[in-house]
Design a protein around this motif. Structure first.
Motif, PDB file in Angstrom:
ATOM      1  N   ASN A  90       0.848  -1.201   0.000  1.00  0.00           N
ATOM      2  CA  ASN A  90       0.000   0.000   0.000  1.00  0.00           C
ATOM      3  C   ASN A  90       0.883   1.250   0.000  1.00  0.00           C
ATOM      4  OD1 ASN A  90      -2.778  -1.341   0.748  1.00  0.00           O
ATOM      5  ND2 ASN A  90      -1.275  -2.180   2.160  1.00  0.00           N
ATOM      6  N   PRO A  91       1.649   1.467  -1.064  1.00  0.00           N
ATOM      7  CA  PRO A  91       2.586   2.605  -1.038  1.00  0.00           C
ATOM      8  C   PRO A  91       1.857   3.944  -0.989  1.00  0.00           C
ATOM      9  CG  PRO A  91       2.510   1.618  -3.224  1.00  0.00           C
ATOM     10  CD  PRO A  91       1.685   0.746  -2.321  1.00  0.00           C
ATOM     11  N   LEU A  92       2.530   4.901  -0.334  1.00  0.00           N
ATOM     12  CA  LEU A  92       1.978   6.255  -0.303  1.00  0.00           C
ATOM     13  C   LEU A  92       2.143   6.889  -1.679  1.00  0.00           C
ATOM     14  CD1 LEU A  92       3.497   7.668   3.001  1.00  0.00           C
ATOM     15  CD2 LEU A  92       1.168   6.877   2.626  1.00  0.00           C
ATOM     16  N   PRO A  93       1.125   7.589  -2.152  1.00  0.00           N
ATOM     17  CA  PRO A  93       1.321   8.354  -3.381  1.00  0.00           C
ATOM     18  C   PRO A  93       2.427   9.387  -3.161  1.00  0.00           C
ATOM     19  CG  PRO A  93      -1.014   8.240  -2.792  1.00  0.00           C
ATOM     20  CD  PRO A  93      -0.232   7.693  -1.629  1.00  0.00           C
ATOM     21  N   LYS A  94       3.284   9.599  -4.172  1.00  0.00           N
ATOM     22  CA  LYS A  94       4.428  10.511  -4.015  1.00  0.00           C
ATOM     23  C   LYS A  94       4.006  11.894  -3.534  1.00  0.00           C
ATOM     24  CE  LYS A  94       7.664   8.312  -7.066  1.00  0.00           C
ATOM     25  NZ  LYS A  94       9.075   8.381  -6.886  1.00  0.00           N
ATOM     26  N   ASP A  95       2.858  12.393  -3.980  1.00  0.00           N
ATOM     27  CA  ASP A  95       2.441  13.741  -3.584  1.00  0.00           C
ATOM     28  C   ASP A  95       2.006  13.819  -2.121  1.00  0.00           C
ATOM     29  OD1 ASP A  95       0.102  12.233  -4.207  1.00  0.00           O
ATOM     30  OD2 ASP A  95      -1.025  14.077  -4.530  1.00  0.00           O
ATOM     31  N   GLY A  97       3.700  11.802   0.315  1.00  0.00           N
ATOM     32  CA  GLY A  97       4.836  11.354   1.104  1.00  0.00           C
ATOM     33  C   GLY A  97       5.761  12.481   1.527  1.00  0.00           C
ATOM     34  N   PRO A  98       6.840  12.139   2.238  1.00  0.00           N
ATOM     35  CA  PRO A  98       7.743  13.147   2.788  1.00  0.00           C
ATOM     36  C   PRO A  98       8.707  13.771   1.777  1.00  0.00           C
ATOM     37  CG  PRO A  98       8.461  10.963   3.428  1.00  0.00           C
ATOM     38  CD  PRO A  98       7.151  10.794   2.715  1.00  0.00           C
ATOM     39  N   GLY A  99       8.843  13.181   0.592  1.00  0.00           N
ATOM     40  CA  GLY A  99       9.768  13.709  -0.405  1.00  0.00           C
ATOM     41  C   GLY A  99       9.471  15.168  -0.729  1.00  0.00           C
ATOM     42  N   GLY A 100      10.517  15.988  -0.736  1.00  0.00           N
ATOM     43  CA  GLY A 100      10.352  17.408  -1.027  1.00  0.00           C
ATOM     44  C   GLY A 100       9.888  18.231   0.162  1.00  0.00           C
ATOM     45  N   ARG A 101       9.677  17.581   1.306  1.00  0.00           N
ATOM     46  CA  ARG A 101       9.235  18.272   2.524  1.00  0.00           C
ATOM     47  C   ARG A 101      10.162  18.013   3.711  1.00  0.00           C
ATOM     48  NH1 ARG A 101       4.550  15.971   0.408  1.00  0.00           N
ATOM     49  NH2 ARG A 101       2.964  17.460  -0.228  1.00  0.00           N
ATOM     50  N   THR A 102      10.629  16.773   3.821  1.00  0.00           N
ATOM     51  CA  THR A 102      11.355  16.335   4.997  1.00  0.00           C
ATOM     52  C   THR A 102      12.800  15.997   4.644  1.00  0.00           C
ATOM     53  OG1 THR A 102       9.304  15.398   5.869  1.00  0.00           O
ATOM     54  CG2 THR A 102      11.349  14.662   6.892  1.00  0.00           C
ATOM     55  N   ALA A 103      13.745  16.606   5.359  1.00  0.00           N
ATOM     56  CA  ALA A 103      15.176  16.312   5.204  1.00  0.00           C
ATOM     57  C   ALA A 103      15.586  15.437   6.379  1.00  0.00           C
ATOM     58  CB  ALA A 103      15.983  17.602   5.165  1.00  0.00           C
ATOM     59  N   PHE A 104      15.583  14.123   6.164  1.00  0.00           N
ATOM     60  CA  PHE A 104      15.916  13.188   7.240  1.00  0.00           C
ATOM     61  C   PHE A 104      17.392  13.296   7.604  1.00  0.00           C
ATOM     62  CE2 PHE A 104      12.124  11.214   5.410  1.00  0.00           C
ATOM     63  CZ  PHE A 104      11.376  11.043   6.559  1.00  0.00           C
ATOM     64  N   ARG A 105      17.681  13.327   8.904  1.00  0.00           N
ATOM     65  CA  ARG A 105      19.052  13.348   9.418  1.00  0.00           C
ATOM     66  C   ARG A 105      19.445  11.967   9.935  1.00  0.00           C
ATOM     67  NH1 ARG A 105      19.773  17.517   6.585  1.00  0.00           N
ATOM     68  NH2 ARG A 105      19.128  19.500   7.432  1.00  0.00           N
ATOM     69  N   PHE A 106      18.471  11.242  10.504  1.00  0.00           N
ATOM     70  CA  PHE A 106      18.704   9.849  10.899  1.00  0.00           C
ATOM     71  C   PHE A 106      17.368   9.139  11.032  1.00  0.00           C
ATOM     72  CE2 PHE A 106      18.465  12.064  15.014  1.00  0.00           C
ATOM     73  CZ  PHE A 106      17.544  11.292  15.695  1.00  0.00           C
ATOM     74  N   TYR A 107      17.423   7.811  10.931  1.00  0.00           N
ATOM     75  CA  TYR A 107      16.249   6.942  11.064  1.00  0.00           C
ATOM     76  C   TYR A 107      16.762   5.657  11.689  1.00  0.00           C
ATOM     77  CZ  TYR A 107      11.725   4.942   9.535  1.00  0.00           C
ATOM     78  OH  TYR A 107      10.469   4.379   9.477  1.00  0.00           O
ATOM     79  N   LEU A 108      16.387   5.399  12.941  1.00  0.00           N
ATOM     80  CA  LEU A 108      16.899   4.268  13.693  1.00  0.00           C
ATOM     81  C   LEU A 108      15.779   3.339  14.131  1.00  0.00           C
ATOM     82  CD1 LEU A 108      19.108   6.394  16.116  1.00  0.00           C
ATOM     83  CD2 LEU A 108      19.897   5.225  14.040  1.00  0.00           C
ATOM     84  N   VAL A 109      16.043   2.047  14.147  1.00  0.00           N
ATOM     85  CA  VAL A 109      15.147   1.062  14.748  1.00  0.00           C
ATOM     86  C   VAL A 109      15.745   0.730  16.102  1.00  0.00           C
ATOM     87  CG1 VAL A 109      14.113  -1.235  14.584  1.00  0.00           C
ATOM     88  CG2 VAL A 109      14.467   0.131  12.505  1.00  0.00           C
ATOM     89  N   THR A 110      14.936   0.863  17.165  1.00  0.00           N
ATOM     90  CA  THR A 110      15.444   0.668  18.519  1.00  0.00           C
ATOM     91  C   THR A 110      14.561  -0.305  19.302  1.00  0.00           C
ATOM     92  OG1 THR A 110      14.144   2.454  19.545  1.00  0.00           O
ATOM     93  CG2 THR A 110      16.235   3.079  18.524  1.00  0.00           C
ATOM     94  N   GLU A 111      15.163  -0.894  20.314  1.00  0.00           N
ATOM     95  CA  GLU A 111      14.418  -1.669  21.309  1.00  0.00           C
ATOM     96  C   GLU A 111      14.233  -0.751  22.492  1.00  0.00           C
ATOM     97  OE1 GLU A 111      15.546  -5.225  24.311  1.00  0.00           O
ATOM     98  OE2 GLU A 111      15.994  -5.574  22.193  1.00  0.00           O
ATOM     99  N   SER A 112      13.001  -0.580  22.923  1.00  0.00           N
ATOM    100  CA  SER A 112      12.669   0.410  23.936  1.00  0.00           C
ATOM    101  C   SER A 112      12.548  -0.217  25.317  1.00  0.00           C
ATOM    102  CB  SER A 112      11.321   1.037  23.585  1.00  0.00           C
ATOM    103  OG  SER A 112      11.422   2.384  23.395  1.00  0.00           O
ATOM    104  N   THR A 113      13.119   0.469  26.295  1.00  0.00           N
ATOM    105  CA  THR A 113      12.959   0.108  27.694  1.00  0.00           C
ATOM    106  C   THR A 113      12.507   1.355  28.437  1.00  0.00           C
ATOM    107  OG1 THR A 113      14.737  -1.511  27.541  1.00  0.00           O
ATOM    108  CG2 THR A 113      14.121  -0.772  29.750  1.00  0.00           C
ATOM    109  N   THR A 114      11.415   1.269  29.142  1.00  0.00           N
ATOM    110  CA  THR A 114      10.895   2.403  29.893  1.00  0.00           C
ATOM    111  C   THR A 114      11.169   2.182  31.381  1.00  0.00           C
ATOM    112  OG1 THR A 114       9.141   2.732  28.261  1.00  0.00           O
ATOM    113  CG2 THR A 114       8.821   3.757  30.416  1.00  0.00           C
ATOM    114  N   VAL A 115      11.679   3.211  32.025  1.00  0.00           N
ATOM    115  CA  VAL A 115      11.929   3.178  33.463  1.00  0.00           C
ATOM    116  C   VAL A 115      11.063   4.255  34.090  1.00  0.00           C
ATOM    117  CG1 VAL A 115      13.680   3.447  35.268  1.00  0.00           C
ATOM    118  CG2 VAL A 115      14.297   2.433  33.056  1.00  0.00           C
ATOM    119  N   THR A 116      10.268   3.891  35.075  1.00  0.00           N
ATOM    120  CA  THR A 116       9.395   4.869  35.750  1.00  0.00           C
ATOM    121  C   THR A 116       9.628   4.785  37.251  1.00  0.00           C
ATOM    122  OG1 THR A 116       7.580   3.280  35.892  1.00  0.00           O
ATOM    123  CG2 THR A 116       7.617   4.703  33.955  1.00  0.00           C
ATOM    124  N   ARG A 117       9.066   5.727  37.963  1.00  0.00           N
ATOM    125  CA  ARG A 117       9.147   5.716  39.428  1.00  0.00           C
ATOM    126  C   ARG A 117       8.346   4.585  39.982  1.00  0.00           C
ATOM    127  NH1 ARG A 117      11.571  10.013  41.660  1.00  0.00           N
ATOM    128  NH2 ARG A 117      11.625  11.708  40.179  1.00  0.00           N
TER     129      ARG A 117
END
Length: 117
Positions: A90-95, A97-117
């Motif tokens: 289900n691709p996004l139509p080019k018009d 999507g982020p092309g021409g609007r967003t200048a990506f600096r980084f894109y990371l996949v992370t494993e999240s750990t939340t620490v709370t009180r």
């Protein structure tokens, strides 16, 4: 285990903040959330870096800027892989999507750990 992608980006020169914000919240976020494998998105608007000069402990490389840091949450690694596959089918139509609007600096996949009180 929770999986999160973290994206840092600026707005492409020539696109105003008002234009970008309207597209981000009226077009892009709904398009992303149409994917049933994405649980939520958190958009963090960067106010300023914390540097030694402003009382923090980190130096920010000159010229390194971010308009936003976005976080996209998935139940697990399999959900993230299904998210990617869903957009292959289900691709996004080019018009829309982020092309021409967003200048990506980084894109990371992370494993999240939340620490709370």
């Amino acid at each position: 285990m929770s999986i999160k992608t973290i994206l840092g980006y600026d707005i492409v020169p020539g696109v105003s903040e008002e234009e970008y914000e309207a597209w981000l919240f009226d077009v892009h976020a709904p398009d992303l959330l149409a994917n049933p494998h994405l649980d939520k998105i958190v958009f963090n608007k960067v106010l300023r870096p914390v540097t030694q000069a402003s009382g923090g402990t980190a130096d920010v490389p000159e010229g390194l800027t971010f308009y936003r840091i976005a976080e996209m949450y998935y139940a697990d690694e399999e959900a993230y892989q299904r998210y990617l596959a869903w957009f292959d089918e289900n691709p996004l139509p080019k018009d829309r999507g982020p092309g021409g609007r967003t200048a990506f600096r980084f894109y990371l996949v992370t494993e999240s750990t939340t620490v709370t009180r």
